[in-house]
Design a protein around this motif. Structure first.
Motif, PDB file in Angstrom:
ATOM      1  N   LEU A 254       0.792  -1.227   0.000  1.00 32.90           N
ATOM      2  CA  LEU A 254       0.000   0.000   0.000  1.00 32.90           C
ATOM      3  C   LEU A 254       0.824   1.276   0.000  1.00 32.90           C
ATOM      4  CD1 LEU A 254      -2.968  -0.930   2.325  1.00 32.90           C
ATOM      5  CD2 LEU A 254      -3.128  -0.013   0.013  1.00 32.90           C
ATOM      6  N   ALA A 255       2.146   1.159   0.037  1.00 31.27           N
ATOM      7  CA  ALA A 255       2.985   2.358   0.092  1.00 31.27           C
ATOM      8  C   ALA A 255       2.679   3.349  -1.031  1.00 31.27           C
ATOM      9  CB  ALA A 255       4.458   1.963   0.083  1.00 31.27           C
ATOM     10  N   PRO A 256       2.486   2.889  -2.287  1.00 35.96           N
ATOM     11  CA  PRO A 256       2.209   3.880  -3.350  1.00 35.96           C
ATOM     12  C   PRO A 256       0.899   4.632  -3.167  1.00 35.96           C
ATOM     13  CG  PRO A 256       2.956   1.796  -4.291  1.00 35.96           C
ATOM     14  CD  PRO A 256       2.661   1.548  -2.846  1.00 35.96           C
ATOM     15  N   ALA A 257      -0.021   4.078  -2.392  1.00 35.30           N
ATOM     16  CA  ALA A 257      -1.297   4.766  -2.171  1.00 35.30           C
ATOM     17  C   ALA A 257      -1.196   5.849  -1.111  1.00 35.30           C
ATOM     18  CB  ALA A 257      -2.373   3.752  -1.766  1.00 35.30           C
ATOM     19  N   LEU A 258      -0.047   5.896  -0.417  1.00 32.84           N
ATOM     20  CA  LEU A 258       0.109   6.832   0.704  1.00 32.84           C
ATOM     21  C   LEU A 258       1.023   7.989   0.338  1.00 32.84           C
ATOM     22  CD1 LEU A 258       0.441   4.184   3.544  1.00 32.84           C
ATOM     23  CD2 LEU A 258      -1.620   5.336   2.748  1.00 32.84           C
ATOM     24  N   ASP A 259       0.903   8.471  -0.888  1.00 39.06           N
ATOM     25  CA  ASP A 259       1.644   9.656  -1.338  1.00 39.06           C
ATOM     26  C   ASP A 259       3.148   9.458  -1.236  1.00 39.06           C
ATOM     27  OD1 ASP A 259      -0.764  11.038  -1.818  1.00 39.06           O
ATOM     28  OD2 ASP A 259      -0.900  11.563   0.280  1.00 39.06           O
ATOM     29  N   ALA A 260       3.627   8.314  -1.718  1.00 39.86           N
ATOM     30  CA  ALA A 260       5.071   8.081  -1.759  1.00 39.86           C
ATOM     31  C   ALA A 260       5.719   9.129  -2.652  1.00 39.86           C
ATOM     32  CB  ALA A 260       5.356   6.679  -2.295  1.00 39.86           C
ATOM     33  N   PRO A 261       6.964   9.546  -2.342  1.00 40.80           N
ATOM     34  CA  PRO A 261       7.627  10.537  -3.193  1.00 40.80           C
ATOM     35  C   PRO A 261       7.694  10.077  -4.640  1.00 40.80           C
ATOM     36  CG  PRO A 261       8.858  10.207  -1.164  1.00 40.80           C
ATOM     37  CD  PRO A 261       7.789   9.158  -1.187  1.00 40.80           C
ATOM     38  N   ARG A 262       7.479  10.990  -5.543  1.00 45.39           N
ATOM     39  CA  ARG A 262       7.523  10.678  -6.973  1.00 45.39           C
ATOM     40  C   ARG A 262       8.358  11.730  -7.685  1.00 45.39           C
ATOM     41  NH1 ARG A 262       2.266  11.919 -10.298  1.00 45.39           N
ATOM     42  NH2 ARG A 262       1.152  10.526  -8.907  1.00 45.39           N
ATOM     43  N   PRO A 263       9.026  11.357  -8.793  1.00 42.78           N
ATOM     44  CA  PRO A 263       9.676  12.394  -9.601  1.00 42.78           C
ATOM     45  C   PRO A 263       8.605  13.326 -10.151  1.00 42.78           C
ATOM     46  CG  PRO A 263      10.384  10.193 -10.253  1.00 42.78           C
ATOM     47  CD  PRO A 263       9.200  10.024  -9.356  1.00 42.78           C
ATOM     48  N   GLY A 264       8.780  14.582  -9.988  1.00 44.05           N
ATOM     49  CA  GLY A 264       7.779  15.527 -10.454  1.00 44.05           C
ATOM     50  C   GLY A 264       8.332  16.929 -10.457  1.00 44.05           C
ATOM     51  N   SER A 265       7.449  17.905 -10.425  1.00 40.40           N
ATOM     52  CA  SER A 265       7.902  19.295 -10.442  1.00 40.40           C
ATOM     53  C   SER A 265       6.713  20.223 -10.309  1.00 40.40           C
ATOM     54  CB  SER A 265       8.640  19.635 -11.748  1.00 40.40           C
ATOM     55  OG  SER A 265       9.724  18.770 -11.970  1.00 40.40           O
ATOM     56  N   ASN A 266       7.014  21.478  -9.955  1.00 38.72           N
ATOM     57  CA  ASN A 266       6.064  22.584 -10.065  1.00 38.72           C
ATOM     58  C   ASN A 266       6.584  23.563 -11.106  1.00 38.72           C
ATOM     59  OD1 ASN A 266       4.686  21.559  -7.795  1.00 38.72           O
ATOM     60  ND2 ASN A 266       5.828  22.871  -6.397  1.00 38.72           N
ATOM     61  N   SER A 267       5.683  24.156 -11.846  1.00 34.71           N
ATOM     62  CA  SER A 267       6.062  25.266 -12.706  1.00 34.71           C
ATOM     63  C   SER A 267       4.843  26.150 -12.897  1.00 34.71           C
ATOM     64  CB  SER A 267       6.573  24.767 -14.067  1.00 34.71           C
ATOM     65  OG  SER A 267       7.288  25.777 -14.746  1.00 34.71           O
ATOM     66  N   PHE A 268       5.052  27.443 -12.850  1.00 38.84           N
ATOM     67  CA  PHE A 268       3.942  28.367 -13.064  1.00 38.84           C
ATOM     68  C   PHE A 268       4.477  29.660 -13.648  1.00 38.84           C
ATOM     69  CE2 PHE A 268       5.139  27.857  -8.651  1.00 38.84           C
ATOM     70  CZ  PHE A 268       5.369  29.127  -8.149  1.00 38.84           C
ATOM     71  N   ALA A 269       3.578  30.396 -14.280  1.00 39.05           N
ATOM     72  CA  ALA A 269       3.977  31.622 -14.970  1.00 39.05           C
ATOM     73  C   ALA A 269       2.868  32.650 -14.863  1.00 39.05           C
ATOM     74  CB  ALA A 269       4.285  31.330 -16.440  1.00 39.05           C
ATOM     75  N   VAL A 270       3.271  33.921 -14.863  1.00 42.77           N
ATOM     76  CA  VAL A 270       2.308  35.028 -14.865  1.00 42.77           C
ATOM     77  C   VAL A 270       2.682  35.991 -15.982  1.00 42.77           C
ATOM     78  CG1 VAL A 270       1.721  34.844 -12.440  1.00 42.77           C
ATOM     79  CG2 VAL A 270       3.629  36.287 -13.117  1.00 42.77           C
ATOM     80  N   ALA A 271       1.669  36.557 -16.595  1.00 41.26           N
ATOM     81  CA  ALA A 271       1.867  37.441 -17.743  1.00 41.26           C
ATOM     82  C   ALA A 271       2.424  38.803 -17.311  1.00 41.26           C
ATOM     83  CB  ALA A 271       0.547  37.626 -18.488  1.00 41.26           C
ATOM     84  N   GLY A 272       2.967  39.503 -18.275  1.00 43.78           N
ATOM     85  CA  GLY A 272       3.582  40.800 -18.006  1.00 43.78           C
ATOM     86  C   GLY A 272       2.629  41.830 -17.459  1.00 43.78           C
ATOM     87  N   ALA A 273       1.322  41.677 -17.723  1.00 45.11           N
ATOM     88  CA  ALA A 273       0.343  42.623 -17.184  1.00 45.11           C
ATOM     89  C   ALA A 273       0.280  42.562 -15.666  1.00 45.11           C
ATOM     90  CB  ALA A 273      -1.041  42.327 -17.769  1.00 45.11           C
ATOM     91  N   LEU A 274       0.841  41.506 -15.068  1.00 42.06           N
ATOM     92  CA  LEU A 274       0.782  41.329 -13.622  1.00 42.06           C
ATOM     93  C   LEU A 274       2.129  41.579 -12.949  1.00 42.06           C
ATOM     94  CD1 LEU A 274      -1.350  38.045 -13.607  1.00 42.06           C
ATOM     95  CD2 LEU A 274      -2.163  40.364 -13.155  1.00 42.06           C
ATOM     96  N   THR A 275       3.102  42.120 -13.684  1.00 40.62           N
ATOM     97  CA  THR A 275       4.419  42.412 -13.107  1.00 40.62           C
ATOM     98  C   THR A 275       4.693  43.906 -13.204  1.00 40.62           C
ATOM     99  OG1 THR A 275       5.697  42.167 -15.161  1.00 40.62           O
ATOM    100  CG2 THR A 275       5.186  40.158 -13.927  1.00 40.62           C
ATOM    101  N   ASN A 276       5.743  44.342 -12.530  1.00 40.72           N
ATOM    102  CA  ASN A 276       6.025  45.780 -12.490  1.00 40.72           C
ATOM    103  C   ASN A 276       6.902  46.260 -13.628  1.00 40.72           C
ATOM    104  OD1 ASN A 276       8.484  44.710 -11.803  1.00 40.72           O
ATOM    105  ND2 ASN A 276       8.503  45.489  -9.696  1.00 40.72           N
ATOM    106  N   ASN A 277       7.326  45.351 -14.518  1.00 42.17           N
ATOM    107  CA  ASN A 277       8.190  45.773 -15.618  1.00 42.17           C
ATOM    108  C   ASN A 277       7.688  45.331 -16.988  1.00 42.17           C
ATOM    109  OD1 ASN A 277       8.831  43.011 -15.632  1.00 42.17           O
ATOM    110  ND2 ASN A 277      10.641  43.325 -14.357  1.00 42.17           N
ATOM    111  N   GLY A 278       6.525  44.685 -17.039  1.00 45.58           N
ATOM    112  CA  GLY A 278       5.945  44.272 -18.307  1.00 45.58           C
ATOM    113  C   GLY A 278       6.454  42.950 -18.837  1.00 45.58           C
TER     114      GLY A 278
END
Length: 801
Positions: A254-278
């Motif tokens: 049952l180890a895989p059902a208990l959120d065992a560590p997996r190779p993965g990643s986070n990535s996110f992006a925001v458009a220039g309209a939401l930053t202070n330099n465009g």
């Protein structure tokens, strides 16, 4: 007799002297394998000079007139700082570790040699465009020059009593193969095998329910949420009507059902309209196994490019030692990052042998011959181990279906066409639109790619050339190789790849979750999508702000709020209400005030998390036992959370799906809580001392430290310390896995960018860069992306003609 004291005095003086001489000799040998940091060196593989500068972190800045010379120089630097790790990574996918470290690596070698990936890499190199071959050849020559320029071979080889072997051009493609294995379940496709085992024992409707996605936590970029899971009726499956299954230890199953560590990643992006330099902003943190030194290498490349701003290309990011590519980073116009897509890149194919001739197997229209390859696996200190690989047109026979039929593995990582250096084109991509168009050409494991550009545009697509097209049949089950039209039917074309550019909300996110639906999802398949709680929290963090800087993106990467477990805290409180058991009363009291963070000092988080694990185990146990009784090697399908099914069952509480060991569902919940209170409460200090940091301590070690005396091994490893974060939140953290880097950057504004990295830059314990930057990573302090003040300068000059 009178002279004996003089003898002892002489020995007393001699022993320290001998130890001092031995220590000096050891230091001299060890110091001889340090990288050359300063001076001028003339090398035959260059056409023009390259400046190699290093800052206090060991960030390498290579400046030259030709990109080809930088390939060579990067190979030189990688070899000087990281050759042993490069050697491990090229050996791992081809099953050649045992020749270096001995029989302890033999099980891994046996698994990986079945894929015969050295033959795949050789064939891939042979079919590369000439320009890419030259890039690998330049890099190869630089690696071998860097290795040769060490006064003493890398220190790890002194310890192992072996010598390093020269680098070959196809070896760089073996590092890509290593990433295929790491990101594609070790090339075993165990997940689909275990699903097939479940379907052979349990009704399809029940299996569909147990493996169902959870719409409560999904956060796709495009498309609808999944349908809420429906608990099957008693007519489908009724535990009350079945004989009890044998008691079994389900810890491993049952180890895989208990959120065992997996190779993965986070990535996110925001458009220039939401930053202070465009300019748009990109964040990327790739979650992998962590080690000393880190898998990535802080790198800056500067060379003339008429398409770059000011005519000078300036690329900042991380390279992968063993290859000449910048894997993630920013080129001044575009920043890019990746997350594992968890599409379906592996398929089982049923192989019907000829009952009269075991060397033949059935294919559409007739018969084909099985190819047999005898692989000699060298084992240090022992005779070779022989492995016979049976190969079919689909791939090697590596498993058996639930009914015993042989299974061949068809895998994108086994196709030579799926290896190339096209990722290096990202260095010159001028815009998000252009970068997204390049992505389907990349010879790498198929990934989500997020892109942000200096003009404010953002985009997402699938990167990687190896997206298969499939014919008839359920892609999650073994195909019948003898049937025409079943299984794989070629490869997807770039026009078929899904793409999103400049979404209306100006925000994009991926975290190994399902990103799309409909035909695009059918094309990509489901190879074990993440539950989605992590992606949902990132999405909500992004929508909670209206303006962004690199620092605010780092804040999201470090978000350890335990939103996912909040409902489990409520369930625990309700289950224990009115209990007279002193242990349970204490458990309820310690979790009554929900701090809601996986922080190092949090007791409530650890206890609620443990409760969820116990409940999940208890709920799934009767189903897993039945499958395991018929298939002794069964484990829960990897990368497949059971959260949706378990949560539905503890709320609907159908008596016919309850383990008969419990009189009712409330008793199951109370018993689960009691196990938490007993097991954790018996430890020193009692239940109140069980902090999350006590459990979640970092273990970021050098590959050879375990083979050394403990005091010396500890010297090589990074300090073990409590760490915040967990699997279902942006700050992913486990003892030896987690964020292998954290990048936050706006293209064109790299001076404000952030690049954290654990484990350090150099593999040499006498290097000033050993472990450099690790403390910033561990403590969440922003480390600048751009190099700091130059500490060392080495000039590589071509040989005079």
């Amino acid at each position: 007799m009178a002279r004996r004291p003089n003898v002892w005095r002489g020995l007393a003086l001699a022993v320290p002297a001998l130890l001092l001489i031995a220590g000096i000799a050891l230091w001299w040998a060890l110091a001889g394998s340090r990288a050359r940091l300063d001076g001028t060196l003339h090398l035959g593989g260059l056409q023009s000079a390259v400046s190699v500068q290093r800052d206090a972190l060991g960030t390498v800045t290579l400046t030259g007139k030709r990109r080809a010379d930088l390939d060579y120089a990067l190979g030189y630097v990688h070899a000087q700082e990281r050759f042993f790790e490069m050697d491990l990574m090229r050996r791992m996918p081809v099953g050649e570790l045992s020749a270096l470290v001995g029989p302890a690596a033999l099980p891994t070698d046996l698994n990986h040699r079945r894929h015969r990936l050295r033959a795949v890499a050789d064939a891939a190199y042979a079919q590369l465009p000439q320009e890419q071959k030259q890039q690998l050849d330049h890099y190869r020559d630089g690696v071998n020059a860097g290795l040769a320029d060490l006064r003493v071979k890398p220190w790890e080889y002194l310890l192992l009593g072996t010598k390093p072997q020269p680098w070959q051009s196809p070896d760089s493609l073996l590092l890509v193969a290593a990433m295929y294995l790491d990101l594609n379940g070790d090339g075993l496709n165990a997940r689909e095998l275990h699903i097939a085992q479940m379907r052979a024992v349990l009704p399809d409707a029940l299996v569909d329910f147990l493996l169902s996605p959870d719409p409560d936590w999904e956060a796709p970029l495009r498309g609808r949420l999944s349908r809420s899971p429906v608990v099957p009726g008693a007519g489908v499956f009724d535990l009350r009507q079945l004989a009890p299954a044998k008691p079994t230890d389900l810890t491993a199953a049952l180890a895989p059902a208990l959120d065992a560590p997996r190779p993965g990643s986070n990535s996110f992006a925001v458009a220039g309209a939401l930053t202070n330099n465009g300019a748009a902003l990109l964040a990327n943190d790739m979650h992998l196994g962590l080690r000393v030194p880190n898998i990535w290498f802080r790198t800056r490349l500067r060379y003339p490019d008429p398409t770059a701003p000011g005519g000078q290309r300036d690329v900042n990011g991380v390279s992968l030692p063993g290859t000449p590519a910048i894997v993630v980073g920013s080129n001044g116009q575009v920043a890019w990052g990746f997350t594992n897509s968890y599409g379906d890149w592996l398929d089982w194919v049923r192989v019907q042998r000829d009952p009269h001739d075991a060397t033949r197997y059935k294919v559409p229209g007739g018969w084909a011959t099985i190819e047999r390859h005898v692989e000699h696996i060298q084992v240090k200190g022992q005779p070779d181990t022989l492995l016979t690989v049976e190969d079919t047109r689909w791939g090697p026979i590596m498993g058996r279906d639930a009914d015993g039929t042989p299974l061949a593995l068809q895998w994108s990582g086994a196709a030579p066409r799926n290896y190339n250096l096209a990722l290096m084109q990202m260095e010159r991509a001028p815009s998000t639109h252009a970068a997204l168009a390049l992505a389907p050409q990349f010879g790498m494991p198929v990934q989500n790619m997020l892109v942000a550009d200096s003009a404010g545009h953002i985009g997402w697509t699938i990167a990687g050339i190896g997206v298969p097209l499939r014919g008839n049949g359920d892609p999650g089950m073994p195909f019948d190789g003898a049937q025409p039209g079943s299984g794989r039917q070629g490869w997807a074309k770039p026009a078929q790849y899904p793409r999103i550019e400049d979404p209306a909300g100006g925000r994009l996110w991926t975290a190994n979750n399902r990103t799309i639906d409909g035909d695009a999802l059918t094309l990509l398949g489901n190879g074990g999508h993440d539950l989605g709680a992590r992606a949902q929290q990132i999405r909500d963090d992004l929508h909670a702000r209206t303006g962004f800087t690199p620092g605010s993106l780092l804040d999201i990467q470090l978000d350890d709020r335990a939103i996912f477990l909040s409902r489990w805290q409520g369930l625990l409180q309700n289950a224990l209400a009115g209990s007279n058991d002193p242990d349970l009363q204490q458990l309820r009291k310690l979790t009554a005030h929900w701090h809601g963070h996986a922080s190092v000092g949090s007791v409530d988080y650890r206890l609620v998390r443990a409760f969820r694990n116990e409940v999940t185990t208890a709920v799934l146990a009767p189903f897993v036992r039945r499958v395991a009784q018929q298939h002794g090697d069964f484990t829960w399908p990897g990368e497949n959370s059971a959260e949706a099914a378990v949560w539905a069952l503890v709320h609907v509480q159908p008596p016919y799906l309850l383990d008969p060991a419990y009189p009712d569902w409330h008793a199951l919940l109370v018993a689960s809580a009691k196990r938490v209170a007993t097991e954790l409460g018996e430890q020193p200090g009692g239940l109140a001392a069980r902090t999350w940091g006590e459990h979640n301590r970092s273990g970021i070690n050098h590959p050879l430290s375990a083979a050394l005396p403990a005091w010396l091994g500890r010297y090589l490893d990074m300090p073990s310390q409590p760490q915040a974060g967990d699997s279902n939140m942006p700050r992913v953290a486990a003892p030896s896995s987690g964020a292998s880097e954290r990048l936050d950057v706006a293209p064109g504004h790299e001076a404000h960018g952030i690049l954290q990295m654990p484990g350090g830059q150099s593999d040499h314990p006498l290097s000033p860069f050993y472990g450099a930057g690790h403390a910033d990573w561990a403590n969440g302090r922003p480390t600048p992306l751009l190099p700091g003040t130059t500490q060392h300068t080495l000039t590589l000059q071509p040989l005079a003609h």
